[in-house]
Design a protein around this motif. Sequence first.
Motif, short mmCIF file in Angstrom:
data_model
loop_
_atom_site.label_atom_id
_atom_site.label_comp_id
_atom_site.label_asym_id
_atom_site.label_seq_id
_atom_site.Cartn_x
_atom_site.Cartn_y
_atom_site.Cartn_z
N ASP A 112 0.86 -1.17 0.00
CA ASP A 112 0.00 0.00 0.00
C ASP A 112 0.90 1.22 0.00
N PHE A 113 0.88 1.98 -1.12
CA PHE A 113 1.79 3.10 -1.29
C PHE A 113 1.15 4.39 -0.80
N PHE A 114 1.88 5.15 -0.05
CA PHE A 114 1.40 6.44 0.42
C PHE A 114 2.35 7.51 -0.09
N PRO A 115 1.95 8.26 -1.13
CA PRO A 115 2.84 9.20 -1.79
C PRO A 115 3.40 10.26 -0.85
N GLU A 116 2.61 10.58 0.21
CA GLU A 116 3.10 11.64 1.07
C GLU A 116 4.32 11.20 1.89
N ASP A 117 4.51 9.86 2.04
CA ASP A 117 5.68 9.40 2.76
C ASP A 117 6.94 9.71 1.96
N SER A 118 7.93 10.22 2.63
CA SER A 118 9.19 10.53 1.94
C SER A 118 10.11 9.34 2.02
N VAL A 119 9.63 8.21 1.47
CA VAL A 119 10.43 6.99 1.49
C VAL A 119 11.36 6.99 0.29
N LYS A 120 12.61 6.80 0.53
CA LYS A 120 13.59 6.72 -0.56
C LYS A 120 13.74 5.26 -0.93
N ASN A 121 13.70 4.99 -2.21
CA ASN A 121 13.73 3.61 -2.69
C ASN A 121 15.14 3.16 -2.99
N SER A 122 15.51 2.05 -2.39
CA SER A 122 16.77 1.43 -2.75
C SER A 122 16.44 0.19 -3.53
N THR A 123 17.12 -0.05 -4.60
CA THR A 123 16.82 -1.21 -5.43
C THR A 123 18.06 -2.06 -5.60
N ALA A 124 17.84 -3.36 -5.68
CA ALA A 124 18.96 -4.28 -5.89
C ALA A 124 19.50 -4.08 -7.30
N GLN A 125 20.76 -4.33 -7.44
CA GLN A 125 21.38 -4.20 -8.75
C GLN A 125 20.96 -5.36 -9.64
N PRO A 126 20.59 -5.07 -10.87
CA PRO A 126 20.23 -6.16 -11.78
C PRO A 126 21.46 -6.95 -12.18
N PRO A 127 21.24 -8.16 -12.67
CA PRO A 127 22.38 -8.96 -13.10
C PRO A 127 23.16 -8.28 -14.21
N ALA A 128 24.42 -8.63 -14.27
CA ALA A 128 25.26 -8.05 -15.32
C ALA A 128 24.79 -8.55 -16.68
N GLY A 129 25.03 -7.76 -17.72
CA GLY A 129 24.68 -8.15 -19.08
C GLY A 129 23.32 -7.59 -19.46
N THR A 130 22.54 -8.38 -20.19
CA THR A 130 21.24 -7.93 -20.68
C THR A 130 20.33 -7.58 -19.51
N LYS A 131 19.60 -6.48 -19.69
CA LYS A 131 18.71 -6.05 -18.62
C LYS A 131 17.58 -7.07 -18.45
N PRO A 132 17.20 -7.36 -17.21
CA PRO A 132 16.08 -8.26 -16.98
C PRO A 132 14.76 -7.58 -17.33
N SER A 133 13.70 -8.35 -17.35
CA SER A 133 12.38 -7.79 -17.70
C SER A 133 11.52 -7.67 -16.45
N LEU A 134 10.79 -6.57 -16.41
CA LEU A 134 9.81 -6.35 -15.34
C LEU A 134 8.44 -6.22 -16.00
N PHE A 135 7.51 -7.05 -15.58
CA PHE A 135 6.15 -7.03 -16.12
C PHE A 135 5.22 -6.40 -15.09
N LEU A 136 4.50 -5.36 -15.52
CA LEU A 136 3.57 -4.64 -14.66
C LEU A 136 2.16 -4.90 -15.19
N ILE A 137 1.35 -5.58 -14.42
CA ILE A 137 0.04 -6.03 -14.88
C ILE A 137 -1.04 -5.09 -14.37
N ASP A 138 -1.88 -4.62 -15.29
CA ASP A 138 -3.03 -3.78 -14.96
C ASP A 138 -4.15 -4.71 -14.48
N GLY A 139 -4.14 -4.98 -13.17
CA GLY A 139 -4.94 -6.07 -12.62
C GLY A 139 -6.43 -5.97 -12.87
N MET A 140 -7.05 -4.83 -12.50
CA MET A 140 -8.50 -4.74 -12.61
C MET A 140 -8.95 -4.71 -14.06
#
Length: 940
Positions: free
Chosen positions: A7-35
């Motif tokens: 549950d995302f709350f935009p007013e929170d000033s949360v800084k996002n840290s993300t893991a580094q993707p594997p070396a080489g070709t970029k991995p794929s991220l699929f974002l599904i429009d659920g409803m």
Amino acid sequence: MNTRQYDFFPEDSVKNSTAQPPAGTKPSLFLIDGMALLYRAHYALQRSGMQNRSGQPTGALFGFLSTLIKIFETYHPGYLAAAFDSREKTFRHDLYDQYKANRQAPPEDMLAQIEPLFKLLEALGIPILKTPGYEADDLIGSAARLFEDQCNIFIVTPDKDLAQLVHGGVSMLRPTKNDSELQLLTPEGIAEQFGVPPAQFTQFLTLTGDTSDNIPGAKGIGPKTAATLLGRFGSLENVYEKLEEIAPKTRASLEEFRSRLPLITDLVTIRTDLELPVTLQELACTTPESNAILALLKELELKTIARRLPDAFPGFATAGNALTEGTEAPENKETDALGDPREGSDYRMISTEEGVSSLVAELMKATLVAVDTETTSLKTCEAELAGISLSATPATASFISFARTGLSREKTIELLRPLLENPAIAKTGQNLKYDLLVLKNYGLELSPISFDTMLASYLLNPETTHNLDDLAARHLKLRTTKYDELTGTGKTKLHIDDVEPRKLTDYACQDADIALRLTAILQKELAEEPNLRHIGETLEFPLISVLGAMESQGISIDTRHLAATSESVGTQLLQLKETIHSAAGESFNIDSPKQLSRILFEVLGLPTKKTTKTGFSTNVEVLEELAPLHPVVGNLLEYRSLQKIKTTYIDALPKMLNPRTGRVHTSFNQHITATGRLSSSNPNLQNIPIRTPLGREIRKAFIPTDPRNLLLSADYSQIELRIAAEISGDGKLIEAFRNREDIHSATARVIFDTPDITPDMRRKAKEVNFGVLYGIQPFGLSKRLNIPRSEAADIISTYTAKYPGLFEALDTIKTTGREKGFVTTLLGRRRYLPNLSSRNGNLQKAAERAAMNTPIQGTAADIIKCAMILCSKRMKEHDMQSSMLLQVHDELVFETTPEEQENLSALVEEAMIEAAGVCGMKTVPVEVDCGTGKNWLEAH
């Protein structure tokens, strides 16, 4: 994997840290429009009626999961998340209070699948993204922006609005029409499909608006114009800078729209700047733990989904699980991957008399034969036989073809007669009444009819679909060839005789074979519901032959009387037109809603009531509300009523006369209404008004075929009120019927507490008597009786107090229906009403009204059907020349000779009263009014 719902709350000033993707070709991220994906799956599979044996709908789940598994099978994503809208209003509602105001409530059977979907996604280890105040689109847009440097982004959605997010590292995947593939849309694909590149898509949506979200665009500017403008000028800003170069009409629309530009732009722009407290690693795909997901799939009976999991998730553990080893889940109603009926089948074409004789000899050993005809027309009176297909063994069928074979239809019919009229060999099929009527044209009486797959499906659940294609998919997991696929459509459509013989043989044999296979399955399902099986065996299946005889007989029409009536009504319409034009002060097209709307609301200044896509509504409901405000509205209502009856019946009936018989042949439908009532079509005789002078003139046009004969009408007297008394056991109602009192006068004496009844009191009692059976409320009664709502409320309150048994029974019906999910007639016919438990108040109230009325109207349907069968049987036993012609509401119409008139009246009255007892009327007496005359009006 643990539950991951963010549950995302935009007013929170949360800084996002993300893991580094594997070396080489970029991995794929699929974002599904659920409803959006769930909605699409629901509507795509709605007709399939998918549900598990406890009644939980599963079609949307099946469609959603099929697309999800397709992604894993095809793309092997590294990361994936499903975004959903939250229930709360969004910032767009704050900007524009009419945002999505035109949206209907989501379908109840789809809403019932949301929680199971969340559980399935959790078991699959797929994170769910949602936040109050923002839509799935905004979460997808922000996630795409956040992770686009680390991943190739794929947005899975059927919604075109997300095309604005596509660019070099972000693509769209849209489900195709048949859901077998996902269409990949890059920036070039977006431009090709919509006429504008993604960079201009927000401006494109600003101009066109979005009707599904109730966002208004520039008036008169559709997708083509918007794309042309943006293509020509490069941007919306440039469009406004060069308005003088644009055509006057479009320029005026853009000028008028200018002030709303900022608001509409904000509404259609997807947010990409939300703070998302989630790391990329938390969206990583893993192999789901098998026990949890398989347990859910077993409960939902989604066997096909379970079988596909090993292909979607390498390493998925399946050992020992029946769902994935091919064992059929009990009572599984899932639409599986559909097979071809021809695979493993023996389908043969027969083109010689020797072949027909050999086939008949073979089938004479059978106890059950499925029959299907192929014809040149859907109209039975015009249809010529192209062939007959027969099947007595599953996956085996033969097609006797008359196309280009030289086989004589007449000789073939004679060869088939010992089989198709054999009383020891039962006949089954899909919608056998059609085949019966076609064969009757050739002098063959198809009998005995023991089963019909369409009607069996209707009995099991009247509100699902009953065509052969859907039944084959639902029960046999087979995809049948459709007629249009066989012949083609449009200008290139083939006549059935010109279809390639092998294709026609496969198509025809398929129909008989599928009907035979379905018979075994549906017989088993009916056997588990003894009441439904009894109704099938004693009412629905025997009625096929009775209706076939009635339709074949037809009824004669006095065309001269109708011509005179048409002329008279035409004169009335002209006079009304002149009166209406005079009141408006100008001539206009009364039949044009747009022109009429201008007259009513602009010229005459009457208040507007409802809006439509094209302006203010002028439908009957609106006109009835406006009638007290201006006399012209009453003239308009009369004009429309006369025009409709003239067009629908007076002018249409003579054109429906069959040139061969000279009579009108209506079609009686057994599988249309949810209550069990028969309906009729071509023409619809159920809708001829009974109480209006013009309706009576139409009835006068129905006459005997033989001028010396008479028409006999037999009508149940107040059958629905009698059934209500039977069901409720209400003492006052039963006593009134037993004493043969006028029920409306008796009711008036009770609710007005006086022995001296005026015609107005009786009128009010009559309305409330019938109204309570349909759950009438004070508003409705006040409208019907033109009395204050307070008086209507008092009448209903008094009625409730005076007839407690009736209302207790109606409440019990609602309560029992809510518990069981269905209500029944006295004989046990069912109607499923899932909305009795709906959280939507309007849907629940509608379901409650249906629950109260269905046992009453459905029992009346059972009674009249039983009466038709008894009348037909006894007329044959007495070798009568008379014939049954029509069934309309609670009335049967016969043609009789003067010599048989008296005996027929007695026979019909006795049979109709007996039918009521057979169908559960044990306490309340039933009365039948019989009359005869030279036309239907005189007889009634």
